[in-house]
Design a protein around this motif. Structure first.
Motif, short mmCIF file in Angstrom:
data_model
loop_
_atom_site.label_atom_id
_atom_site.label_comp_id
_atom_site.label_asym_id
_atom_site.label_seq_id
_atom_site.Cartn_x
_atom_site.Cartn_y
_atom_site.Cartn_z
N UNK A 493 6.76 42.07 52.69
CA UNK A 493 5.96 42.67 53.76
C UNK A 493 6.74 43.73 54.53
N UNK A 494 8.06 43.54 54.67
CA UNK A 494 8.87 44.50 55.43
C UNK A 494 9.01 45.83 54.70
N UNK A 495 8.98 45.81 53.37
CA UNK A 495 9.21 47.04 52.59
C UNK A 495 7.96 47.55 51.90
N UNK A 496 6.81 46.87 52.10
CA UNK A 496 5.62 47.17 51.29
C UNK A 496 5.14 48.60 51.47
N UNK A 497 5.05 49.09 52.67
CA UNK A 497 4.45 50.39 52.94
C UNK A 497 5.47 51.49 53.25
N UNK A 498 6.72 51.21 52.96
CA UNK A 498 7.75 52.19 53.27
C UNK A 498 7.78 53.31 52.23
N UNK A 499 7.96 54.54 52.69
CA UNK A 499 8.11 55.70 51.83
C UNK A 499 9.57 56.13 51.86
N UNK A 500 10.09 56.50 50.71
CA UNK A 500 11.49 56.92 50.57
C UNK A 500 11.51 58.36 50.08
N UNK A 501 12.28 59.20 50.74
CA UNK A 501 12.41 60.61 50.36
C UNK A 501 13.83 60.87 49.89
N UNK A 502 13.95 61.50 48.73
CA UNK A 502 15.26 61.84 48.20
C UNK A 502 15.21 63.23 47.57
N UNK A 503 16.37 63.83 47.45
CA UNK A 503 16.48 65.15 46.85
C UNK A 503 17.13 65.02 45.49
N UNK A 504 16.50 65.60 44.46
CA UNK A 504 17.03 65.55 43.11
C UNK A 504 17.08 66.97 42.56
#
Length: 642
Positions: A493-504
């Protein structure tokens, strides 16, 4: 036999409101025609068995050794054997061998019939529940009284059977090569039966293109949901020889179709399934060496040479330089007893898995095209790194900003994984306050032939492998199942709706002329697809190697060193070459089986400064090596590279 073992699996999928598709090759029509031709013109009822025992019986009748042999000494002094003949020149037959053969044939013919896969499925589930789409023109079915009757079939019958499956009247479909051409069995949005297809690859056959064509019947565009592919094998390890053949040909076919091996194989076969790959060939050489030194438990060198007929040593008893290739070795294994087969294959497959895992950890394993689905993708910069002087085609280095959701494993899925294990362990880490499901993983084998036990720790965000001895020394502790489920749900539940942004960074465009200039530390080819359907295909370039790559290609760019990113790359198993005047390399190494972070190529005058930053040294094989302590690696590396 395969079929009894998959009946429960088929029943389980049917109970979950899913439809089952079974792909096979053989239909036994030729056996049926021979049985019909052997029938008497005047008969009351049909009583035909189309089992495969006739091949075994005919083979034993021809090949069972009944000739009497005699020993003799050849001109070199070696004892050999040859067939005996009587005074009239007729071969001498051993009566005991003849009696053994007749006894064996009598026993085999008295065994219950072994039907083909197609007939067994029809017999078990009934013709009213199974749709058959094959090329055979007739089949045997049983009426209400249990009597056999011959039923004729035509191409129009296949159309009716396909329609019955697609409308949901029949939820099991069996098709052969003839039924895998020009037809669709996927969960189309235009048909009534939109249940998920569970595709059992029961008989892959010998042609990879036909196997892929059959897989494509249930996985197509405009479908309600993708299928679930389930290859079927037996417990006989020798069958891996045939699974390896189709896996190798799928790999080869993928190499011809724009390099998309992941697409070609549908992700069904792992690299360790291909027993003719470069990893398997190296593993076989390791197996030969362990066999010659007597470190294997499955067999000895003398015993293996006797039962396989392969010569592995020269006259001096030294392992030969021209060892048998893997294809010949695999074929000879098939002739051994099942118990010996399984023992040898267990050791060999462990060595293959060790080789593949080592390549993955080193970043040199080629997985083909890896598709990355993201929420959004933004092009931050587009640098032209080469223009072809003849065609004008360009090569680009794209800097992309990817935003994606965390891929989490649900509690239902992890508990289903635990249900399929004999002794699953529910663990909690007292330091990180995280939970993990601990299940057995494929073992590795060291240079002494000893098995190295490993476990897989399945966590909500990722999975990782850990050695058994490391697990015992770690902070992971067993907890109750109820406590585990509650903690897992909380992490999810703590990580369910998290968005992660990274540069590749992605090298795209005309890549062949610049392939050698790209870093060899990462061979991944990515296809990035966002929610709008836009896609970018190219070779991944780690941001640590962007400057060095551009320098090799003669493209100027201001160097920017981010110590934090360097630390993450090193901890992830990568390497980093420090610029002049530091001129050393930071990498991961294995010392006494343990993973360490090492600073290599250090000048003697710099050792004292590195030790002052927190590093330590060890003299190994009369060489001073500098290491970074794992417990405070990030702080020390930031000081070193800063």
């Amino acid at each position: 036999m395969k079929l009894p073992s998959i009946y429960p699996a088929i029943d389980e999928h049917l109970a979950q409101d899913e439809s089952v598709v079974v792909q096979l090759v053989s239909t036994a029509e030729s056996i049926l025609n021979r049985r019909l031709n052997e029938l008497e013109p005047e008969r009351e009822t049909l009583d035909i068995t189309t089992d495969c025992k006739e091949y075994v019986v005919d083979y034993l009748g021809r090949a069972f050794p009944t000739r009497q042999m005699e020993e003799y000494v050849d001109e070199l002094g070696d004892v050999r054997s040859r067939p005996m003949y009587d005074d009239a020149g007729n071969p001498v037959i051993n009566p005991e061998a003849e009696a053994k053969r007749d006894e064996l044939l009598e026993y085999i013919c008295a065994m219950p019939p072994i039907p083909t896969a197609l007939d067994a499925l029809l017999e078990h589930y009934g013709v009213t529940a199974v749709a058959e789409v094959t090329g055979r023109s007739k089949r045997l079915v049983r009426d209400g009284s249990g009597q056999q009757r011959l039923e004729s079939r035509s191409p129009r019958t296949n159309l009716a059977e396909t329609s019955a499956f697609m409308t949901g009247a029949k939820r099991i479909l069996v098709f052969s090569d003839a039924g895998g051409t020009g037809r669709s069995y996927h969960a189309s949005l235009d048909v009534k039966n939109q249940q998920r297809r569970v595709h059992f690859l029961l008989e892959p056959g010998w042609r990879a293109d036909r196997a892929i064509q059959g897989l494509g019947r249930t996985h197509r565009t405009h479908q309600a949901c993708p299928p679930l592919f389930r290859p079927v094998t037996t417990d006989c390890k020798g069958e891996a020889r045939f699974t390896s053949t189709i896996a190798r040909r799928l790999d080869a076919l993928g190499a011809l179709t724009r390099g998309q091996r992941q697409t070609g194989g549908q992700g069904m076969f792992d690299a360790s399934d291909n027993l003719e790959s470069i990893y398997a060939k190296h593993a076989l050489h390791d197996w030969y060496c362990l066999l010659a030194t007597g470190k294997l438990k499955s067999t000895s060198l003398q015993e293996f040479e006797t039962i396989s007929g392969l010569e592995l040593t020269d006259r001096d008893g030294v392992l030969s330089e021209n060892l048998p290739p893997i294809q010949r070795w695999l074929n000879r294994i098939l002739a051994m007893k099942i118990a010996v087969q399984n023992a040898i294959f267990d050791e060999f497959l462990t060595l293959v898995e060790t080789r593949v895992a080592t390549a993955r950890e080193a970043g040199t394993f080629d997985i083909g095209v890896e598709t990355i689905a993201v929420e959004t993708c933004e092009v931050l910069s587009d640098t032209v790194i080469r223009t072809d002087p003849v065609t004008g085609a360009t090569s680009h280095l794209l800097e992309l900003s990817l935003t994606q959701r965390r891929k989490l494993t649900s509690l239902e899925r992890v508990m289903a994984m635990a249900a399929h294990q004999d002794n699953p362990r529910f663990l909690h880490n007292s330091r990180s306050d995280k939970v993990a499901l601990c299940i057995p993983a494929p073992s590795h084998m060291d240079e002494e032939g000893n098995y190295i036990r490993r476990f897989e720790l399945v966590r909500p965000l990722r999975s990782e492998y850990i050695l058994a001895e490391r697990l015992a020394e770690s902070a992971w502790e067993d907890i109750a199942r109820d406590d585990f489920e509650a903690r897992w749900q909380a992490e999810y539940a703590a990580d369910e709706n998290q968005l992660v942004t990274e540069t590749v960074y992605l090298a795209t465009g005309l890549l062949l002329p610049i392939w050698g200039a790209l870093p060899k530390e990462d061979l991944t080819v990515n296809r990035i697809v966002d929610q709008t359907g836009a896609s970018w295909l190219g070779r991944h370039v780690h941001d640590l190697f962007v400057d060095a790559t551009l320098e090799r290609l003669g493209v100027s760019r201001k160097a920017q060193v981010d110590p934090g990113k360097i630390v993450q790359a090193i901890l992830g198993g990568g390497t980093w070459k420090a610029p002049h005047p530091k001129n050393f390399t930071i990498r991961t190494s294995r010392v006494n089986g343990a993973r360490r972070i090492e600073i290599a190529d250090v000048e003697p005058g710099r050792i004292a400064g590195l030790k002052a930053m927190g590093c330590f040294t060890e003299i190994i094989a009369y060489k001073t090596r500098v290491f970074v302590p794992m417990e405070k690696a990030e702080a020390v590396l930031e000081a070193v590279v800063g």
